[in-house]
Design an enzyme around this catalytic site. Structure first.
Site, PDB file in Angstrom:
ATOM      1  N   GLU A  37       0.751  -1.092   0.052  1.00 31.86           N
ATOM      2  CA  GLU A  37       0.018   0.017   0.019  1.00 31.86           C
ATOM      3  C   GLU A  37       0.860   1.349  -0.075  1.00 31.86           C
ATOM      4  O   GLU A  37       0.327   2.402   0.095  1.00 31.86           O
ATOM      5  CB  GLU A  37      -1.018  -0.076   0.968  1.00 31.86           C
ATOM      6  CG  GLU A  37      -1.829  -1.233   1.358  1.00 31.86           C
ATOM      7  CD  GLU A  37      -3.055  -1.154   0.518  1.00 31.86           C
ATOM      8  OE1 GLU A  37      -3.416  -0.088  -0.097  1.00 31.86           O
ATOM      9  OE2 GLU A  37      -3.787  -2.270   0.336  1.00 31.86           O
ATOM     10  N   CYS A  42      -3.691   6.803  -4.332  1.00 36.00           N
ATOM     11  CA  CYS A  42      -3.196   7.446  -5.596  1.00 36.00           C
ATOM     12  C   CYS A  42      -2.456   6.405  -6.501  1.00 36.00           C
ATOM     13  O   CYS A  42      -2.944   6.007  -7.506  1.00 36.00           O
ATOM     14  CB  CYS A  42      -2.471   8.763  -5.143  1.00 36.00           C
ATOM     15  SG  CYS A  42      -1.666   8.948  -6.508  1.00 36.00           S
ATOM     16  N   LYS A  51      -4.943   5.870 -14.950  1.00 41.88           N
ATOM     17  CA  LYS A  51      -4.433   6.624 -15.762  1.00 41.88           C
ATOM     18  C   LYS A  51      -3.779   5.559 -16.730  1.00 41.88           C
ATOM     19  O   LYS A  51      -3.495   5.792 -17.818  1.00 41.88           O
ATOM     20  CB  LYS A  51      -3.328   7.461 -15.341  1.00 41.88           C
ATOM     21  CG  LYS A  51      -3.896   9.042 -15.327  1.00 41.88           C
ATOM     22  CD  LYS A  51      -4.704   9.600 -13.955  1.00 41.88           C
ATOM     23  CE  LYS A  51      -6.240   9.151 -14.193  1.00 41.88           C
ATOM     24  NZ  LYS A  51      -7.000   9.459 -12.890  1.00 41.88           N
ATOM     25  N   GLY A 177     -23.278   6.671  -9.958  1.00 39.68           N
ATOM     26  CA  GLY A 177     -22.453   7.911  -9.851  1.00 39.68           C
ATOM     27  C   GLY A 177     -21.743   8.335 -10.991  1.00 39.68           C
ATOM     28  O   GLY A 177     -20.648   7.740 -11.498  1.00 39.68           O
ATOM     29  N   GLY A 179     -19.478  10.829 -10.937  1.00 37.51           N
ATOM     30  CA  GLY A 179     -18.367  11.583 -10.395  1.00 37.51           C
ATOM     31  C   GLY A 179     -17.209  11.310 -11.314  1.00 37.51           C
ATOM     32  O   GLY A 179     -17.332  10.574 -12.479  1.00 37.51           O
ATOM     33  N   ALA A 311      -4.987  13.524  -4.511  1.00 42.61           N
ATOM     34  CA  ALA A 311      -3.703  13.541  -4.154  1.00 42.61           C
ATOM     35  C   ALA A 311      -2.767  14.634  -3.897  1.00 42.61           C
ATOM     36  O   ALA A 311      -1.979  14.794  -3.057  1.00 42.61           O
ATOM     37  CB  ALA A 311      -2.940  12.496  -5.141  1.00 42.61           C
ATOM     38  N   HIS A 434       5.273  28.605 -30.074  1.00 42.33           N
ATOM     39  CA  HIS A 434       4.439  28.246 -31.320  1.00 42.33           C
ATOM     40  C   HIS A 434       5.011  27.368 -31.924  1.00 42.33           C
ATOM     41  O   HIS A 434       5.930  27.071 -32.503  1.00 42.33           O
ATOM     42  CB  HIS A 434       4.097  29.526 -32.270  1.00 42.33           C
ATOM     43  CG  HIS A 434       3.182  29.150 -33.126  1.00 42.33           C
ATOM     44  ND1 HIS A 434       1.950  28.822 -33.061  1.00 42.33           N
ATOM     45  CD2 HIS A 434       3.591  28.987 -34.532  1.00 42.33           C
ATOM     46  CE1 HIS A 434       1.346  28.679 -34.219  1.00 42.33           C
ATOM     47  NE2 HIS A 434       2.236  28.622 -35.410  1.00 42.33           N
TER      48      HIS A 434
END
Ligand code: NAD
Length: 455
Positions: A37, A42, A51, A177, A179, A311, A434
């Site tokens: 852990e 996170c 991700k 949910g 969220g 996080a 740019h």
């Protein structure tokens, strides 16, 4: 009894930076967490594994749309087991890095579950000798909230923990949910061919996001394969023949799996069957501006206390608390904690929303720019999206919302402007390279005062 200057309970993005910072200042520091852990929610159950899955989903999407880039990829496919293995390897690599970093900083690691007792005594599972410390910091994080009304068979009724370890892509998934967790994980499974239905009880998805942007994103997410219902409730959920039976707004529907993503609650396991009493307030550990709990010498940071469960907010708490302990006069200010959703397209916002400014009668100017007018976005095949800036009469940024490519990186420009009170005029003197996506942010700032080149 082993003694320390500081014992940190929890090795997540709140706990481990605090332990490392204090050890580097010469303090005798211990940190406690399960070996698997370290890195916290996170790293092990949240940001990073999600991700990793979103990256696989995003790249799979690109393969399926290779033709748009003049490429051919007749046979786009995926191997779910390898996707999960890649995700696991990333979390393992990062977790080992954190453990090594803590050891190098001189922190003593205890691998087990900590229980806190009166007078700052800590007992760790697997260790005989209790620990004692002048200061204790509870960086215990949060766990998925799964209301008792929902079935508990986790083979079918997942929390985000089970979803991140799914052994296959289900044929259909009901997400309760709308969220961040519901939308991010919903999109992963939808991309890999699962029929995803998200049910959100509030009138809009993604709490905290401004209403207009949330509305604008509905067709975008629907296009990415998700059915989204807002203002609707899952009236009942039960198991039938190894599948989930749900009644949504009076209509019965069947799903292979259900993801319950209705928020998170503080992990209070540190005081399970102990003699200590730490007061809570609306489910969060009560702390003062010095992060001290109701138990003298015991502090708390991160998801366990007030403020967003993020996080980077936990790491910020760690930084502020370490500074306070060094004698600096600083207090936490959560008004500029950026929020990011790592879907395709990404969404990010910071500061005050247009809804709040309107409700409070604050005078502001709105600036906008579209990624469809940004060269870098178009060349990358990511011309969908826009940036909205909210600028005060004195030229300072009050808030910003971005949806589109790299929103989670571009938002840093907005946070910096607001944090340091840089005016739109001064900002327009800053040269943006740019072609970059960040030019779109400069355009949105200039657009508010009508000084943008592209209108
Ligand atoms: P959340 O609070 O973001 O969203 C939960 C949603 O569920 C809300 O919109 C709520 O209205 C809805 N809801 C609650 N009960 C419901 C019901 N019975 N039926 C239908 N809808 C219901 O919670 P989450 O998505 O579970 O995320 C938990 C925490 O983790 C949040 O604080 C979030 O910010 C954090 N997180 C952040 C990220 C990120 O930064 N990208 C990613 C994942 C999670």
């Amino acid at each position: 009894m082993q003694t320390f200057d500081l014992i940190v309970i929890g090795g997540g993005p709140g706990g481990y930076p605090l332990a490392a910072r204090m050890a580097r200042q010469g303090k005798k520091v211990a940190i406690v967490d399960n070996e698997a852990e370290f890195g916290g929610t996170c790293l092990n159950w949240g940001c990073i594994p999600t991700k990793a899955l979103l990256a696989s989903a995003g790249n799979f999407h690109l393969l399926k749309h290779a033709g748009e880039f003049g490429l051919s990829c007749a046979d786009a496919g995926f191997d779910w087991a390898k996707i999960i293995e890649r995700k696991n390897n990333i979390t393992l690599q990062l977790r080992q890095g954190i453990i090594k970093m803590l050891e190098k900083a001189g922190v003593t690691l205890f691998k087990g579950i900590a229980r806190l007792y009166k007078d700052r005594v800590v007992k760790v599972s697997g260790y005989d000798e209790p620990l004692h410390s002048e200061k204790i910091c509870l960086a215990v994080g949060s766990v998925p909230a799964a209301p008792a009304v929902f079935p508990t068979n986790r083979d079918i009724f997942w929390t985000s923990n089970e979803a991140l370890h799914a052994d296959a892509v289900p044929e259909s998934l009901l997400v309760v949910g709308g969220g961040v967790i519901g939308i991010e994980l919903g999109q992963v499974f939808a991309e890999f061919g699962c029929k995803v239905c998200i049910v959100e009880m509030m009138p809009q998805i993604l709490p905290g996001l401004d209403n207009a942007t949330a509305k604008r994103l509905m067709p975008v997410f629907k296009k990415s394969g998700m059915e989204i219902m807002t203002g609707k409730k899952v009236d009942s959920l039960c198991e039938k023949n190894g599948r989930a039976l749900a009644t949504i707004d009076g209509v019965e529907r069947e799903f292979a799996k259900v993801l319950i993503a209705v928020g998170r609650r503080v992990n209070m396991s540190f005081m399970h069957e102990t003699d200590v009493h730490i007061e809570t307030e609306r489910g969060l550990i009560k702390t003062g501006s010095d992060y001290q709990t109701t138990e003298p010498g015991v502090y708390a940071i991160g998801d366990a206390i007030k403020g967003p469960m993020l996080a980077h907010k936990a790491s910020y708490d760690a930084m502020i608390l370490a500074a306070q302990w060094q004698g600096k006069t600083v207090v936490a200010d959560y008004s500029l904690v950026p929020s990011c959703v790592y879907t395709h397209p990404e969404i990010a916002w910071v500061g005050q929303s247009e809804d709040t400014l309107k409700a409070n009668g604050v005078s502001y100017k709105t600036g906008r720019s579209l990624f469809s007018a940004n060269g870098k976005a178009l060349t990358a095949g990511a011309g969908d999206g826009q940036i909205k800036t909210l600028i005060a009469d004195d030229g300072k940024l009050l808030g910003a919302v971005i949806w589109g490519p790299e929103a989670s990186n571009i938002i840093n420009e907005a946070t910096m402007l607001a944090q340091f009170g840089i005016t739109d005029h001064d900002f327009s003197m800053m040269i943006h390279p740019h072609p970059t996506l960040s030019e779109a942010f400069m355009e949105a700032v200039e657009n508010a005062s009508g000084s943008g080149v592209h209108g």
